[in-house]
Design an enzyme around this catalytic site. Sequence first.
Site, short mmCIF file in Angstrom:
data_model
loop_
_atom_site.label_atom_id
_atom_site.label_comp_id
_atom_site.label_asym_id
_atom_site.label_seq_id
_atom_site.Cartn_x
_atom_site.Cartn_y
_atom_site.Cartn_z
N GLY A 73 -24.91 12.25 40.98
CA GLY A 73 -24.51 12.54 39.61
C GLY A 73 -23.56 13.72 39.49
O GLY A 73 -22.64 13.70 38.67
N ASN A 154 -31.91 16.82 30.40
CA ASN A 154 -32.81 16.78 31.55
C ASN A 154 -34.00 17.71 31.42
O ASN A 154 -34.98 17.56 32.14
CB ASN A 154 -32.04 17.11 32.83
CG ASN A 154 -31.23 18.38 32.71
OD1 ASN A 154 -30.35 18.48 31.87
ND2 ASN A 154 -31.51 19.35 33.54
N GLN A 182 -30.13 11.12 33.34
CA GLN A 182 -31.53 10.97 32.90
C GLN A 182 -31.76 9.73 32.07
O GLN A 182 -32.88 9.22 32.00
CB GLN A 182 -31.95 12.21 32.09
CG GLN A 182 -31.95 13.51 32.86
CD GLN A 182 -33.04 13.58 33.92
OE1 GLN A 182 -34.04 12.88 33.85
NE2 GLN A 182 -32.83 14.43 34.91
N HIS A 204 -31.34 8.92 42.62
CA HIS A 204 -32.66 9.50 42.83
C HIS A 204 -33.41 9.81 41.54
O HIS A 204 -34.51 10.37 41.58
CB HIS A 204 -32.59 10.73 43.75
CG HIS A 204 -32.06 11.97 43.10
ND1 HIS A 204 -32.86 13.04 42.79
CD2 HIS A 204 -30.81 12.31 42.73
CE1 HIS A 204 -32.12 14.00 42.25
NE2 HIS A 204 -30.88 13.59 42.21
N THR A 240 -16.15 6.79 53.92
CA THR A 240 -16.86 5.58 54.33
C THR A 240 -18.07 5.34 53.44
O THR A 240 -18.87 6.25 53.20
CB THR A 240 -17.31 5.70 55.80
OG1 THR A 240 -16.15 5.91 56.62
CG2 THR A 240 -18.02 4.43 56.25
N CYS A 328 -32.51 22.31 39.36
CA CYS A 328 -31.30 22.96 39.86
C CYS A 328 -31.30 24.46 39.59
O CYS A 328 -30.51 25.19 40.15
CB CYS A 328 -30.07 22.33 39.21
SG CYS A 328 -29.95 20.55 39.52
#
Length: 396
Positions: A73, A154, A182, A204, A240, A328
Site C-alpha cells: 500500500g 486505519n 483498510q 496483508h 520482476t 507504523c
Amino acid sequence: MEFRRVYLDNSATTPVKDEVINEMVDVLKNYHGNPSSIHQFGQDVKPLVEKSRQSVAKLIGAQSNEVYFTAGGSEADNWAIKGTAFALKNKGNHIITSKIEHHAVLHTCEYLEKFHGFEVTYLDVNDKGMINIDELKSSIRPTTILISIMFANNEIGTIQPIKQIGEISRENKILFHTDAVQAVGNIEIDVNEMNIDMLSLSGHKIYAPKGVGALYIKKGIKIHNLIHGGAQERKLRAGTENTAGIAAIGKACELAFENLNDHTKRITELRDKLIKGVLEKIPHTIVTGDREQRLSTIASFCFRFIEGEALLLSLDMVGIAGSSGSACTSGALDPSHVLMSLGLTHEIAHGSLRLSLSDFTTDEDIEYVLEKLPVIVERLRSMSPLYEAFQKGENK
C-alpha cells in the site's frame, strides 16, 4: 475464563488464510518461471498473474487492465501521488489531502512540498474524523491537480464520503486518489460509481502475505512511473513480478468478493458487542471515530487516566494483542496525529486502544477481552495520580 490468545490487531496485519497459502505454495513449487520470459516456463506463469489481476479488479469494480501490482500500500500511495504530481506539474502544483491520512500519504506530500515546490492543503476533520465537504470545495484552486483522501481511517475506522468527494473531483476536472488499504475487502467498492481515479490496496490487510499490493489507475490517466527499470506491468512498474505474492493477493480478493456480505455482517455484530461491553464496564471511556460511518473491523477507544503503552503491555500479558494508534507509529511517544486531529487532549490521546477484528475473531475472543480489559484499566487507574485527583474532584 482460562487463558487464551486473542489477536485483535488485524488493521496492522491479518493472518494469511489457508486457501491463500495453498495458492501461494502451488505457485512457489510448480510455477517458478519469470512471466516476462518467452519460453514455456515463463508463459505458464503469465496466466496466473492475469487471473489475479482480474480478481483484484472484480473486487473494486475495475477492468483488469487498470490494475498494477506493487510491493504494498505504501508504494501504491507514493506512486499515485508522486506520479500525478510530476505528470501534471505544468498544469498546477496544488494537492488536497486530510490531516488524518496514513503517513504513506502525509510524508509523500511533505516530500513534494519540501523538495519540489508543491503546495498542499491538509483538511481538518471533525471530532469523529470526518472531513468537511464545504472546506474541501473551498480549498480547490485553479492549480489543484490532485485530491487524495483515504477511504477509511486505519486508527479510528471512520469512512469518508468517497462518492461525494469523487463527484466534486470530477466536476472540477481534478484527479482523485484514495488510500483504500483498510476499506478493500471490508466495504463494497465500485471505482466507477464512486468516481475514483486511483485506488491503493494492500495484500496483508485482506488475509494475503506482506509485500504485495496494487494500484488501480483509471484507463486513460497518465502518471509518471515511480520505479524505473524493465518493462513489467505494461511498462509502468519495473521489477520482476512477485508471482507467488500476486497469486496470493488474487486469491484473497476472490475470497473477499465471495464472502463480503457475510463477513461484514458477522464482524459488525462482534464489533458492536465489544464497543457496548467496553462502555458498560469501563467508565470515563471515549469511543473514537464515527459510530455509524465506521469500518466493521475497528473498535477504537480512549481511556482517561491511563497510558496506552502500559495498557498494551498488560493486555499482552493476558494474551490479547491490540494497538495504540497505527502499527507504523508504534514505539513513538508522541500521541497519534489522527487522535490529535479529532481535538483530543494529549492526556486523553495517550490512553488510546485500537482493537481490530477479522474473520478469525470469535465470540469467545470478545468475551475474553470484556473479562480482562476492565480489570486491567481499573488496576492502571489505581496507580494514576491523575485519576486520584479526579476522584477527589481536583481534576474534572
